[in-house]
Design a protein around this motif. Structure first.
Motif, PDB file in Angstrom:
ATOM      1  N   THR A 138      -5.146  -3.176   0.010  1.00  0.00           N
ATOM      2  CA  THR A 138      -3.866  -2.648   0.498  1.00  0.00           C
ATOM      3  C   THR A 138      -2.799  -2.588  -0.592  1.00  0.00           C
ATOM      4  O   THR A 138      -1.609  -2.562  -0.303  1.00  0.00           O
ATOM      5  CB  THR A 138      -3.345  -3.507   1.678  1.00  0.00           C
ATOM      6  OG1 THR A 138      -3.205  -4.869   1.240  1.00  0.00           O
ATOM      7  CG2 THR A 138      -4.294  -3.460   2.854  1.00  0.00           C
ATOM      8  N   GLY A 139      -3.210  -2.569  -1.851  1.00  0.00           N
ATOM      9  CA  GLY A 139      -2.254  -2.482  -2.947  1.00  0.00           C
ATOM     10  C   GLY A 139      -1.682  -1.085  -3.106  1.00  0.00           C
ATOM     11  O   GLY A 139      -2.155  -0.123  -2.497  1.00  0.00           O
ATOM     12  N   PRO A 140      -0.653  -0.963  -3.949  1.00  0.00           N
ATOM     13  CA  PRO A 140       0.068   0.322  -4.101  1.00  0.00           C
ATOM     14  C   PRO A 140      -0.574   1.273  -5.091  1.00  0.00           C
ATOM     15  O   PRO A 140       0.105   1.857  -5.941  1.00  0.00           O
ATOM     16  CB  PRO A 140       1.447  -0.130  -4.582  1.00  0.00           C
ATOM     17  CG  PRO A 140       1.151  -1.350  -5.397  1.00  0.00           C
ATOM     18  CD  PRO A 140      -0.009  -2.043  -4.713  1.00  0.00           C
ATOM     19  N   ILE A 198      -1.724   3.156   3.828  1.00  0.00           N
ATOM     20  CA  ILE A 198      -1.036   1.927   3.422  1.00  0.00           C
ATOM     21  C   ILE A 198      -0.835   1.902   1.920  1.00  0.00           C
ATOM     22  O   ILE A 198       0.234   1.514   1.426  1.00  0.00           O
ATOM     23  CB  ILE A 198      -1.820   0.683   3.880  1.00  0.00           C
ATOM     24  CG1 ILE A 198      -1.959   0.687   5.404  1.00  0.00           C
ATOM     25  CG2 ILE A 198      -1.127  -0.597   3.413  1.00  0.00           C
ATOM     26  CD1 ILE A 198      -0.657   0.756   6.161  1.00  0.00           C
ATOM     27  N   ASN A 199      -1.840   2.314   1.169  1.00  0.00           N
ATOM     28  CA  ASN A 199      -1.679   2.391  -0.289  1.00  0.00           C
ATOM     29  C   ASN A 199      -0.537   3.335  -0.654  1.00  0.00           C
ATOM     30  O   ASN A 199       0.288   3.041  -1.526  1.00  0.00           O
ATOM     31  CB  ASN A 199      -2.969   2.890  -0.945  1.00  0.00           C
ATOM     32  CG  ASN A 199      -4.199   2.114  -0.523  1.00  0.00           C
ATOM     33  OD1 ASN A 199      -5.001   2.631   0.248  1.00  0.00           O
ATOM     34  ND2 ASN A 199      -4.356   0.893  -0.997  1.00  0.00           N
ATOM     35  N   GLU A 200      -0.485   4.480   0.025  1.00  0.00           N
ATOM     36  CA  GLU A 200       0.575   5.459  -0.237  1.00  0.00           C
ATOM     37  C   GLU A 200       1.943   4.905   0.137  1.00  0.00           C
ATOM     38  O   GLU A 200       2.926   5.063  -0.597  1.00  0.00           O
ATOM     39  CB  GLU A 200       0.310   6.732   0.560  1.00  0.00           C
ATOM     40  CG  GLU A 200      -0.917   7.486   0.119  1.00  0.00           C
ATOM     41  CD  GLU A 200      -1.180   8.703   0.983  1.00  0.00           C
ATOM     42  OE1 GLU A 200      -1.618   9.710   0.438  1.00  0.00           O
ATOM     43  OE2 GLU A 200      -0.939   8.658   2.206  1.00  0.00           O
ATOM     44  N   LEU A 201       2.008   4.274   1.308  1.00  0.00           N
ATOM     45  CA  LEU A 201       3.278   3.717   1.776  1.00  0.00           C
ATOM     46  C   LEU A 201       3.832   2.712   0.774  1.00  0.00           C
ATOM     47  O   LEU A 201       5.013   2.746   0.420  1.00  0.00           O
ATOM     48  CB  LEU A 201       3.072   3.053   3.140  1.00  0.00           C
ATOM     49  CG  LEU A 201       4.326   2.595   3.888  1.00  0.00           C
ATOM     50  CD1 LEU A 201       5.143   3.797   4.341  1.00  0.00           C
ATOM     51  CD2 LEU A 201       3.947   1.728   5.084  1.00  0.00           C
ATOM     52  N   LYS A 202       2.973   1.844   0.283  1.00  0.00           N
ATOM     53  CA  LYS A 202       3.423   0.809  -0.649  1.00  0.00           C
ATOM     54  C   LYS A 202       3.713   1.377  -2.038  1.00  0.00           C
ATOM     55  O   LYS A 202       4.523   0.826  -2.774  1.00  0.00           O
ATOM     56  CB  LYS A 202       2.382  -0.300  -0.732  1.00  0.00           C
ATOM     57  CG  LYS A 202       2.305  -1.128   0.546  1.00  0.00           C
ATOM     58  CD  LYS A 202       1.355  -2.306   0.411  1.00  0.00           C
ATOM     59  CE  LYS A 202       1.393  -3.174   1.662  1.00  0.00           C
ATOM     60  NZ  LYS A 202       0.481  -4.343   1.560  1.00  0.00           N
ATOM     61  N   GLY A 237       8.028   1.449   0.999  1.00  0.00           N
ATOM     62  CA  GLY A 237       7.082   0.343   0.966  1.00  0.00           C
ATOM     63  C   GLY A 237       7.392  -0.804   1.889  1.00  0.00           C
ATOM     64  O   GLY A 237       6.504  -1.586   2.246  1.00  0.00           O
ATOM     65  N   ASP A 238       8.649  -0.935   2.299  1.00  0.00           N
ATOM     66  CA  ASP A 238       9.031  -2.050   3.170  1.00  0.00           C
ATOM     67  C   ASP A 238       8.953  -1.696   4.652  1.00  0.00           C
ATOM     68  O   ASP A 238       9.221  -2.545   5.507  1.00  0.00           O
ATOM     69  CB  ASP A 238      10.454  -2.520   2.845  1.00  0.00           C
ATOM     70  CG  ASP A 238      10.557  -3.126   1.455  1.00  0.00           C
ATOM     71  OD1 ASP A 238       9.540  -3.691   0.990  1.00  0.00           O
ATOM     72  OD2 ASP A 238      11.627  -3.038   0.836  1.00  0.00           O
ATOM     73  N   THR A 255       0.582  13.074   3.021  1.00  0.00           N
ATOM     74  CA  THR A 255       0.769  11.847   2.268  1.00  0.00           C
ATOM     75  C   THR A 255       1.949  11.047   2.826  1.00  0.00           C
ATOM     76  O   THR A 255       2.855  11.615   3.445  1.00  0.00           O
ATOM     77  CB  THR A 255       1.021  12.133   0.783  1.00  0.00           C
ATOM     78  OG1 THR A 255       1.205  10.895   0.095  1.00  0.00           O
ATOM     79  CG2 THR A 255       2.266  12.987   0.570  1.00  0.00           C
ATOM     80  N   HIS A 256       1.941   9.742   2.582  1.00  0.00           N
ATOM     81  CA  HIS A 256       3.042   8.864   2.981  1.00  0.00           C
ATOM     82  C   HIS A 256       3.867   8.399   1.773  1.00  0.00           C
ATOM     83  O   HIS A 256       4.654   7.477   1.881  1.00  0.00           O
ATOM     84  CB  HIS A 256       2.498   7.639   3.726  1.00  0.00           C
ATOM     85  CG  HIS A 256       2.117   7.924   5.145  1.00  0.00           C
ATOM     86  ND1 HIS A 256       1.137   8.817   5.488  1.00  0.00           N
ATOM     87  CD2 HIS A 256       2.601   7.432   6.317  1.00  0.00           C
ATOM     88  CE1 HIS A 256       1.008   8.864   6.801  1.00  0.00           C
ATOM     89  NE2 HIS A 256       1.885   8.044   7.329  1.00  0.00           N
TER      90      HIS A 256
END
Length: 351
Positions: free
Chosen positions: A196-198, A213-217, A222-223, A291-292
């Motif tokens: 789940t890293g960025p 989740i990777n995209e979000l972070k 990211g928060d 994409t996020h």
């Protein structure tokens, strides 16, 4: 000798009793319908329960089959709700050839009715871990099929995969005995690749397809938690309304005065372009998943991907921004990056 035999039988009985008790804690999603009909019906349409379906259900979805196969040759279907469908044979292996063993495209793409190769010609067991089923255990073989790696309580992503086993809640609905979904990493258990890293992995000019989740972070939000934008029971595209304007009121007011704002082009068309690919790419810079990442780098020479060497292999990852070819040229296909950069820079301030 007799003592060892008795110990072995008792050990087997204890293991069997434990696993039976564990399995019995899961009551099945249909039990949830009695009290939670609205959430159940939304979830049914979400695509989550379609991640894995037995042939008895899937055969009525009007899906075509790989060359030479009939429904009698199929045990399960993977997906088939929105993007793509793959098929599992009666030994539990994912179908990668025509029935006669010859080369064939065996992944069906729902968006355009095309077929793609999937691990062409390989003997491919179904080992999708915990992401396509409920209460996954890596031990054993579901339905005693050799190619099905692991066992689980229910096919697909069901109520109890996110909320936990429902037996205690069923026995005492008033008492708080069910898990509530709030943590981003609960969604990230499946909506990630490589952890789940960025660092969203990429391939072929697109971000790969289940890395939200990777995209979000990696991006500007990211928060945030997934449930701030999404109702977890509904399809992902049915996001809550006015999300951008609730937090970005001044930017939204400025954007409303632009040409795109006046024609009601939504924020996500630029900030969440389809820079990810699940089944097909629609055009050079248009995949089939949004994409996020959200942040846009408007420089004409910006590259949203980077190459990293890991364990002697070169791998591609997306950076924490999207670039103008994905945000602008996906619509303005006759233009180039220099033109897009010129008009995208300070776009919200332009009239």
């Amino acid at each position: 000798m007799k003592t060892k035999l008795i110990i072995s039988i008792l050990s087997s009985f204890c293991i069997f009793s434990f696993s039976t008790a564990f399995a019995s804690d899961y009551v099945g999603s249909e039990k949830c319908f009695d009290c939670h009909a609205e959430q159940y019906n939304k979830w049914q349409a979400s695509g989550h329960p379609w991640k894995l379906r037995k042939v008895e259900k899937a055969r009525y979805a009007k899906l075509p089959l790989p060359p030479g196969y009939s429904w009698d040759d199929i045990s399960y279907v993977i997906g088939g709700a929105v993007k793509k469908a793959r098929f599992i044979d009666n030994d539990g292996y994912i179908i990668t050839t025509a029935k006669d063993g010859s080369e064939a495209k065996t992944q069906y793409n729902l968006e355009d009715g095309s077929w793609s190769f999937y691990h062409k010609g390989e003997k491919k067991p179904y080992k999708c871990g915990p992401c396509h089923m409920t209460a996954y255990s890596k031990e054993g073989h579901q339905d005693n099929l050799e190619g099905m790696i692991g066992t689980w309580a229910e096919d697909g992503i069901t109520c109890e995969e996110c909320h936990g086993p429902g037996m205690d809640h069923l026995r005492n609905p008033v008492k708080e005995t069910i898990k509530k979904v709030a943590e981003v990493d609960l969604c990230g258990k499946c909506h990630q690749r490589g952890g789940t890293g960025p660092e969203p992995p990429a391939k072929g000019g697109f971000i790969r397809h289940h890395e939200q989740i990777n995209e979000l972070k990696a991006g500007a939000h990211g928060d945030l938690s997934c449930v701030e934008c999404h109702n977890p029971h509904e399809r992902a595209i049915l996001v809550k309304k006015n999300l951008c304007t609730d937090c970005h009121e001044a930017v939204a007011a400025s954007y409303a005065e632009t040409l795109h704002g006046r024609q009601d082009t939504e924020c996500i068309e630029c900030h969440m372009p389809k820079a990810s690919k699940s089944a097909i790419s629609v055009a050079s810079y248009t995949g089939d998943v949004r994409t996020h990442i959200v942040k846009i780098n408007t420089a004409a020479d910006a590259n949203m991907f980077k190459e990293v060497e890991k364990d002697g292999k070169k791998e591609i990852y997306a950076k924490g921004f999207v670039t103008v070819e994905y945000t602008c040229l996906s619509c303005h296909g006759s233009r180039d990056k220099a033109w897009a950069s010129k008009y995208a820079t300070n776009f919200h301030k332009s009239k």
